[in-house]
Design an enzyme around this catalytic site. Structure first.
Site, PDB file in Angstrom:
ATOM      1  N   SER A   2       1.205  -1.181  -0.214  1.00 17.58           N
ATOM      2  CA  SER A   2       0.145  -0.405   0.293  1.00 17.58           C
ATOM      3  C   SER A   2       0.577   1.063   0.563  1.00 17.58           C
ATOM      4  O   SER A   2       0.416   2.353  -0.374  1.00 17.58           O
ATOM      5  CB  SER A   2      -1.079   0.088   1.401  1.00 17.58           C
ATOM      6  OG  SER A   2      -0.398  -0.229   2.181  1.00 17.58           O
ATOM      7  N   HIS A  35      -2.433  -9.385   1.673  1.00 17.04           N
ATOM      8  CA  HIS A  35      -1.586  -7.437   2.081  1.00 17.04           C
ATOM      9  C   HIS A  35      -2.972  -7.465   3.331  1.00 17.04           C
ATOM     10  O   HIS A  35      -3.447  -8.031   4.416  1.00 17.04           O
ATOM     11  CB  HIS A  35      -1.383  -5.939   1.814  1.00 17.04           C
ATOM     12  CG  HIS A  35      -0.921  -4.848   2.052  1.00 17.04           C
ATOM     13  ND1 HIS A  35      -0.112  -4.865   3.145  1.00 17.04           N
ATOM     14  CD2 HIS A  35      -1.353  -4.186   1.341  1.00 17.04           C
ATOM     15  CE1 HIS A  35      -0.063  -4.451   3.122  1.00 17.04           C
ATOM     16  NE2 HIS A  35      -0.156  -2.913   2.257  1.00 17.04           N
ATOM     17  N   HIS A  74       5.760 -12.987   7.191  1.00 12.65           N
ATOM     18  CA  HIS A  74       5.772 -12.104   7.146  1.00 12.65           C
ATOM     19  C   HIS A  74       6.532 -11.246   5.740  1.00 12.65           C
ATOM     20  O   HIS A  74       8.189 -12.276   5.956  1.00 12.65           O
ATOM     21  CB  HIS A  74       6.025 -10.764   7.828  1.00 12.65           C
ATOM     22  CG  HIS A  74       6.297  -9.276   7.836  1.00 12.65           C
ATOM     23  ND1 HIS A  74       6.501  -8.945   7.030  1.00 12.65           N
ATOM     24  CD2 HIS A  74       4.831  -8.324   7.585  1.00 12.65           C
ATOM     25  CE1 HIS A  74       6.515  -7.314   7.102  1.00 12.65           C
ATOM     26  NE2 HIS A  74       5.290  -7.073   7.081  1.00 12.65           N
ATOM     27  N   ARG A 110       2.984  -5.067  16.181  1.00  7.89           N
ATOM     28  CA  ARG A 110       1.550  -4.918  16.743  1.00  7.89           C
ATOM     29  C   ARG A 110       0.263  -5.808  17.052  1.00  7.89           C
ATOM     30  O   ARG A 110      -0.881  -5.973  17.911  1.00  7.89           O
ATOM     31  CB  ARG A 110       1.298  -4.220  15.265  1.00  7.89           C
ATOM     32  CG  ARG A 110       2.456  -3.132  14.990  1.00  7.89           C
ATOM     33  CD  ARG A 110       1.824  -2.812  13.058  1.00  7.89           C
ATOM     34  NE  ARG A 110       1.973  -3.834  12.515  1.00  7.89           N
ATOM     35  CZ  ARG A 110       2.185  -3.984  10.937  1.00  7.89           C
ATOM     36  NH1 ARG A 110       1.538  -3.069  10.500  1.00  7.89           N
ATOM     37  NH2 ARG A 110       2.879  -5.370  10.200  1.00  7.89           N
ATOM     38  N   ASP A 122      -2.228  -8.741  11.523  1.00  3.34           N
ATOM     39  CA  ASP A 122      -3.569  -8.903  11.063  1.00  3.34           C
ATOM     40  C   ASP A 122      -4.267 -10.359  11.828  1.00  3.34           C
ATOM     41  O   ASP A 122      -5.683 -10.987  11.797  1.00  3.34           O
ATOM     42  CB  ASP A 122      -3.785  -9.360   9.830  1.00  3.34           C
ATOM     43  CG  ASP A 122      -3.441  -8.435   8.585  1.00  3.34           C
ATOM     44  OD1 ASP A 122      -3.946  -7.338   9.374  1.00  3.34           O
ATOM     45  OD2 ASP A 122      -2.732  -8.501   7.850  1.00  3.34           O
TER      46      ASP A 122
END
Ligand code: NMX
Ligand code: MLT
Length: 441
Positions: A242, A272, A319, A328, A374
């Site tokens: 992105s 993504h 990743h 995160r 995620d």
């Protein structure tokens, strides 16, 4: 926001001079070598751009202008009575490199609420032209594209503006776009899952609390989650799909709206940002197949094996750059330990975290078996009642605007040129291997 604009310009002028000096003296120095495999394999590991807002370390994770997520949680201003950072403060930090004061952040919240007024009606009409079943990311992007009519940069460019003014026009576009994104995102949510309505932002609320209120989640816990969510998803250096797409499209002098919409189409891919919906979809399918809300480690392991033998990826794991658990993920786990330690879905996410990495590791080909951002986000949203998982990537997108729009302001202020890497054909490669082509020499 004249103060912020002036501060940004002074930082950009200083950096611009520094870059000119560095390039004059060191511009021909080599920073690495490219191996043949890299150009076939997603350009992994090739350093190809300068991107100011954040930097990723494979072992440690993301730092925003040098600050880790726990440091941001400590140092950025908070809402009254809140414990999570206000994403407005992160934007200020990414844009200027300086930590904002409480007053700076309050001013930014008010400025964005003000800029969000009077969104043109054709934005809602453009979204309304789509069937309701349309994926929320498509509706979101259509809303952003419809808003492009408001680009000050594009209007002034058509009139023939001097290139020295690009940065200031881009700053205005970026601020206006960020200000209106929660309203567009809320319109998509309400239209698809509640009652279509244009809800005006409340000048007394911060950016995240405004969003929570607009979608009817008017509770303090959800607003806190949104503050954390919009902070940790905001940026992940410049090479992810992105950020890189917005950078690339922006380099053609496509304005803040056009380039952001392009990046959002990349975020909507399952490898993504769409992975956040895929995680919950995958867990729900697993629960249904096994027949329990709380599967055991053995049951999860068997389901993971089935996923892999069906030729699918385990969403939320792996990743392209990180080689450890994503900080995160950890930040969200800490939030869950504090606010919802007994939630069954959260506990299932933790059980998956115990079970999946050794299995992925045992395959011997996956470079990072650990969870990414995620893997955890959906369980937190579900806890507060947001069960419409197809919508989750829109939240990622609203947040990602903060990093990529700060980056576009920098690209314009530093006068970065159009991006245009070289490509070759496989025939060129074969000829080069035989010594018949010298394309790289
Ligand atoms: N499950 C199964 N296989 C995987 C996984 C996974 N979670 N992650 C990597 N692999 C496979 C990958 O498909 C590749 O297989 P093959 O050689 O057969 O093509 C092999 O392992 C090597 O891949 P890597 O070099 O480790 O990973 P790469 O850098 O190519 O891809 C991701 C990174 C993130 C695309 C990949 O790990 C993945 O598909 N993960 C699941 C989707 C996901 O969670 N995406 C979200 C990423 C974070 N975000 O928000 O963007
Ligand atoms: C991101 O936040 O953009 C993802 O973790 C993907 C990446 O960094 O490549």
């Amino acid at each position: 926001m004249e103060k912020l604009k002036t501060l940004f310009k002074s930082k950009a002028d200083a950096l611009s001079t520094e870059i000119k000096d560095v390039l004059k003296e060191h511009g021909s120095k080599k920073i690495g070598e490219v191996q043949l495999a890299q150009i076939y394999q997603g350009m992994r590991g090739i350093t190809g751009m300068v991107y100011e807002p954040s930097l990723l370390d494979a072992q440690e994770g993301i730092r925003f202008r040098g600050y880790t997520i726990p440091e941001l949680q400590q140092k950025l201003p908070k809402a009254k009575g809140g414990q999570e950072p206000l994403p407005e403060g992160l934007f200020y930090l990414m844009l200027t490199g300086e930590l904002p004061s409480d007053a700076d952040v309050l001013e930014l919240s008010k400025d964005w609420a003000n800029r969000a007024k009077n969104t043109p009606a054709h934005v809602w009409k453009a979204i309304d032209a789509l069937p309701k079943e349309t994926h929320p990311m498509t509706q979101f992007v259509v809303g952003v594209m419809a808003l492009q009519t408001e680009s000050i940069f594009s209007k002034k460019y058509a009139e023939g503006v001097n290139k020295k003014e690009y940065w200031a026009l881009t700053f205005e576009d970026s601020m206006n776009l960020i200000a209106r994104l929660p309203q567009i995102a809320a319109y998509v949510y309400n239209r698809k899952y509640r009652q279509a309505a244009v809800i005006e932002v409340d000048a007394n609320l911060d950016w995240s609390a405004n969003f929570a209120k607009m979608i009817g989640y008017d509770n303090a816990g959800f607003s806190e989650l949104m503050r954390l969510y919009f902070t940790i998803h905001a940026d992940h250096e410049g090479g992810n799909v992105s950020a890189h797409t917005t950078h690339l499209v922006g380099s053609a002098l496509s304005d803040a709206y056009l380039s952001f919409a392009a990046g959002m189409n990349g975020l909507a891919g399952p490898l993504h940002g769409l992975a956040n919906q895929e995680v919950i979809k995958w867990i729900k399918e697993m629960q249904k197949t096994i027949g329990t809300e709380t599967p055991s480690g053995e049951q999860i392991a068997a389901y993971v094996q089935k996923t892999l033998s069906d030729g699918k990826v385990v969403p939320g794991y792996g990743h392209a750059v990180l080689r450890k658990t994503d900080p995160r993920f950890t930040a969200q786990q800490e939030f869950a330990k504090k606010h919802m330690p007994a939630d069954p879905m959260v506990n299932t996410v933790w059980k998956i975290f115990e079970t999946v990495p050794p299995i992925l590791n045992s395959l011997g080909k996956i470079k990072n078996p650990w969870p990414n951002v995620d893997a955890h986000s959906g369980a937190l949203l579900l806890h507060y009642g947001m069960k419409e998982y197809e919508y989750y990537t829109v939240l990622f997108g609203v947040s990602r605007a903060l990093g990529v729009r700060a980056a576009l302001c920098w690209s314009r202020a530093l006068g970065f040129p159009i991006e245009r890497p070289k490509s070759v054909t496989h025939e060129n490669v074969k000829a080069w291997l035989k010594g018949e082509d010298t394309i790289w020499e």
